[in-house]
Motif scaffolding. Structure first.
Motif, PDB file in Angstrom:
ATOM      1  N   ALA A  50     -20.500 -37.885  30.389  1.00 41.13           N
ATOM      2  CA  ALA A  50     -19.607 -36.785  30.764  1.00 41.13           C
ATOM      3  C   ALA A  50     -18.544 -36.616  29.682  1.00 41.13           C
ATOM      4  O   ALA A  50     -17.879 -37.579  29.309  1.00 41.13           O
ATOM      5  CB  ALA A  50     -18.959 -37.082  32.111  1.00 41.13           C
ATOM      6  N   SER A 106     -15.659 -35.157  29.668  1.00 38.88           N
ATOM      7  CA  SER A 106     -14.256 -35.221  30.070  1.00 38.88           C
ATOM      8  C   SER A 106     -13.901 -36.561  30.724  1.00 38.88           C
ATOM      9  O   SER A 106     -12.872 -36.669  31.379  1.00 38.88           O
ATOM     10  CB  SER A 106     -13.970 -34.083  31.053  1.00 38.88           C
ATOM     11  N   THR A 107     -14.750 -37.570  30.519  1.00 40.08           N
ATOM     12  CA  THR A 107     -14.572 -38.850  31.204  1.00 40.08           C
ATOM     13  C   THR A 107     -14.517 -39.991  30.202  1.00 40.08           C
ATOM     14  O   THR A 107     -15.289 -40.022  29.242  1.00 40.08           O
ATOM     15  CB  THR A 107     -15.752 -39.085  32.180  1.00 40.08           C
ATOM     16  N   ASN A 108     -13.627 -40.936  30.423  1.00 45.64           N
ATOM     17  CA  ASN A 108     -13.557 -42.123  29.584  1.00 45.64           C
ATOM     18  C   ASN A 108     -14.837 -42.938  29.724  1.00 45.64           C
ATOM     19  O   ASN A 108     -15.589 -42.768  30.684  1.00 45.64           O
ATOM     20  CB  ASN A 108     -12.347 -42.982  29.965  1.00 45.64           C
ATOM     21  N   SER A 117     -20.068 -43.913  31.805  1.00 43.89           N
ATOM     22  CA  SER A 117     -18.973 -42.977  32.034  1.00 43.89           C
ATOM     23  C   SER A 117     -18.191 -43.549  33.216  1.00 43.89           C
ATOM     24  O   SER A 117     -18.799 -43.941  34.226  1.00 43.89           O
ATOM     25  CB  SER A 117     -19.500 -41.580  32.378  1.00 43.89           C
ATOM     26  N   GLY A 130     -16.549 -44.223  36.511  1.00 44.30           N
ATOM     27  CA  GLY A 130     -16.822 -43.642  37.821  1.00 44.30           C
ATOM     28  C   GLY A 130     -18.291 -43.421  38.109  1.00 44.30           C
ATOM     29  O   GLY A 130     -18.654 -43.037  39.218  1.00 44.30           O
ATOM     30  N   LYS A 131     -19.147 -43.670  37.135  1.00 44.82           N
ATOM     31  CA  LYS A 131     -20.599 -43.489  37.321  1.00 44.82           C
ATOM     32  C   LYS A 131     -21.292 -44.849  37.304  1.00 44.82           C
ATOM     33  O   LYS A 131     -20.855 -45.774  36.626  1.00 44.82           O
ATOM     34  CB  LYS A 131     -21.183 -42.616  36.193  1.00 44.82           C
TER      35      LYS A 131
END
Length: 138
Positions: free
Chosen positions: A91, A93-95, A118, A120-121
């Protein structure tokens, strides 16, 4: 001689401060480390995804941190090999989080692997295997 998170951060602040600009060390445990790379627009490639070099930077850094945690503050420990398998599009927009585990810690070489996610994934975006050379003790 092992190093803890506080000792590693103090060492990096003095010897390698630029490494802390984009990376946050979350944990250093026995033969392992978790690091988060703070993604911004400079890390994106055309097509709206995080660039391969950015992901490789995080993997290499996570290996370095895990190794410092295991062998102590040996600054001249260097990468000798890095092999990356890109698994899915991260993603934009994700760290990115790198979870490193050291597989072999020898006198001259350390081998470890890093799974990249990513934040949160649950599914990994890349798997990296790397080897570092430890300088001989003087």
């Amino acid at each position: 001689m092992k190093s803890n998170l506080t000792e590693i951060v103090a060492f990096l602040e003095k010897e390698f401060p630029q490494s802390l600009e984009k990376c946050r060390i979350e944990s250093v445990t026995e033969r392992a480390a978790t690091v988060v790379y703070q993604v911004d627009e400079r890390d994106l490639r055309p097509g709206g995804t995080v660039s391969g070099p950015t992901m490789m930077t995080l993997a290499d850094y996570a290996l370095y941190i895990a190794i410092l945690g295991e062998i102590g503050l040996v600054g001249l420990t260097v990468t000798t090999n890095l092999s990356v398998n890109f698994l899915s599009k991260p993603a934009a927009s994700t760290n990115i989080r790198g979870e490193c585990k050291l597989m072999k810690v020898g006198k001259a070489l350390v081998v470890g692997d890093v799974w990249l996610y990513s934040v949160g994934k649950d599914e990994p975006i890349a798997h990296v295997v790397g080897t570092y050379s430890i300088p001989p003790k003087s």
